[in-house]
Design an enzyme around this catalytic site. Structure first.
Site, short mmCIF file in Angstrom:
data_model
loop_
_atom_site.label_atom_id
_atom_site.label_comp_id
_atom_site.label_asym_id
_atom_site.label_seq_id
_atom_site.Cartn_x
_atom_site.Cartn_y
_atom_site.Cartn_z
N HIS A 43 -3.36 -61.17 42.50
CA HIS A 43 -3.26 -62.64 42.62
C HIS A 43 -3.47 -63.05 44.08
O HIS A 43 -4.21 -63.99 44.37
CB HIS A 43 -1.87 -63.12 42.19
CG HIS A 43 -1.55 -62.93 40.74
ND1 HIS A 43 -0.39 -62.36 40.30
CD2 HIS A 43 -2.24 -63.27 39.61
CE1 HIS A 43 -0.35 -62.35 38.97
NE2 HIS A 43 -1.48 -62.88 38.52
N LYS A 58 6.87 -68.15 26.17
CA LYS A 58 6.69 -66.81 26.72
C LYS A 58 7.95 -66.42 27.49
O LYS A 58 8.34 -67.13 28.42
CB LYS A 58 5.48 -66.83 27.67
CG LYS A 58 4.58 -65.62 27.55
CD LYS A 58 3.32 -65.85 28.33
CE LYS A 58 2.73 -64.58 28.87
NZ LYS A 58 1.55 -64.81 29.68
N ARG A 103 -10.79 -59.80 35.63
CA ARG A 103 -10.68 -58.35 35.86
C ARG A 103 -11.70 -57.63 35.01
O ARG A 103 -12.86 -57.56 35.35
CB ARG A 103 -9.25 -57.87 35.53
CG ARG A 103 -8.27 -58.13 36.62
CD ARG A 103 -6.85 -58.08 36.13
NE ARG A 103 -6.61 -59.14 35.17
CZ ARG A 103 -5.41 -59.52 34.76
NH1 ARG A 103 -4.35 -58.89 35.18
NH2 ARG A 103 -5.26 -60.50 33.90
N SER A 151 0.54 -58.31 36.10
CA SER A 151 1.99 -58.49 36.22
C SER A 151 2.71 -57.56 35.25
O SER A 151 3.77 -57.02 35.57
CB SER A 151 2.37 -59.94 35.92
OG SER A 151 1.76 -60.81 36.83
P1 ADP Z 1 -1.38 -61.55 34.39
O1 ADP Z 1 -0.01 -61.68 33.79
O2 ADP Z 1 -2.38 -60.98 33.41
O3 ADP Z 1 -1.41 -60.87 35.71
P2 ADP Z 1 -1.54 -64.40 35.20
O4 ADP Z 1 -1.48 -65.49 34.18
O5 ADP Z 1 -0.38 -64.30 36.10
O6 ADP Z 1 -1.91 -63.03 34.48
O7 ADP Z 1 -2.89 -64.54 36.04
C1 ADP Z 1 -3.31 -65.72 36.64
C2 ADP Z 1 -4.76 -65.61 36.99
O8 ADP Z 1 -4.97 -64.53 37.89
C3 ADP Z 1 -5.69 -65.36 35.81
O9 ADP Z 1 -6.88 -66.08 36.05
C4 ADP Z 1 -5.93 -63.85 35.87
O10 ADP Z 1 -7.17 -63.49 35.29
C5 ADP Z 1 -5.94 -63.64 37.37
N1 ADP Z 1 -5.58 -62.28 37.77
C6 ADP Z 1 -4.46 -61.61 37.45
N2 ADP Z 1 -4.47 -60.37 37.99
C7 ADP Z 1 -5.65 -60.25 38.66
C8 ADP Z 1 -6.28 -59.20 39.41
N3 ADP Z 1 -5.70 -58.01 39.55
N4 ADP Z 1 -7.50 -59.45 39.95
C9 ADP Z 1 -8.08 -60.65 39.77
N5 ADP Z 1 -7.56 -61.67 39.07
C10 ADP Z 1 -6.36 -61.49 38.52
#
Ligand code: ADP
Length: 167
Positions: free
Chosen positions: A17, A41, A90, A128
């Site tokens: 992130h 959630k 990703r 996450s």
């Molecule tokens: P997650 O729980 O899958 O990490 P989030 O809802 O917190 O997802 O993610 C927010 C945004 O950040 C989404 O657009 C997700 O695709 C992106 N994201 C999450 N992890 C990564 C990563 N490792 N690299 C790039 N983008 C990411």
């Protein structure tokens, strides 16, 4: 580009992130990182805690602000006069869901555009959920999240008294 919004659950914030936030803040003038409050959630961290961790890690970026919202993203974006949504991509597994969301959002509000940023190589596996999984079994996740977030996760799991186990 002027203003953009980077929405997500951020439960918790990972280095993946942070990488997107950093790279995006270099492209747009103002970036709003917005935590989605989703009552359906079950989250490890409260919205307040997630906002707090995002504020701490984005402190070095003067053009980044942190907020939260519930309901439809496009309604929140429109209210804030933001017409650009940034999403991280990703693997192929992200694509189908994000593709559907982007098209649905465009149908709901054609003035708001979605742009995708490709993950950096070293974070392509990072989510996450992976962080929570490793942390819950006492594995080393110090390389996966910013140091401030690491401490918050450690505290959270030490309170719940989980057993230590190597990853
Ligand atoms: P997650 O729980 O899958 O990490 P989030 O809802 O917190 O997802 O993610 C927010 C945004 O950040 C989404 O657009 C997700 O695709 C992106 N994201 C999450 N992890 C990564 C990563 N490792 N690299 C790039 N983008 C990411």
């Amino acid at each position: 580009m002027d203003k953009a919004i980077y929405p997500g659950s951020f439960d918790p914030v990972t280095n993946g992130h942070l990488d997107i936030i950093k790279r995006c803040s270099e492209i747009v003038k103002e970036l709003t990182v917005a935590v989605l409050e989703n009552p359906r959630k079950k989250a490890l961290f409260s919205v307040e805690e997630r906002v707090e961790m995002l504020k701490r890690i984005t402190a070095p970026f003067p053009n980044v602000t942190v907020d939260y919202f519930s309901g439809l993203l496009i309604d929140y974006a429109q209210k804030k006069n933001i017409f650009l949504i940034i999403k991280g991509l990703r693997a192929i597994s992200d694509f189908e869901f994000e593709f559907q969301m982007a098209l649905a959002n465009r149908k709901l509000n054609p003035n708001i555009e979605t742009l995708f940023m490709m993950t950096s190589n070293n974070y392509s596996y990072l989510s996450s959920s992976i962080v929570k999984e490793v942390a819950s079994f006492g594995g080393d996740f110090s390389d996966l999240v910013p140091p401030e977030v690491y401490e918050m996760i450690k505290r959270k799991f030490s309170k719940s008294g989980c057993k230590k186990r190597s990853f």
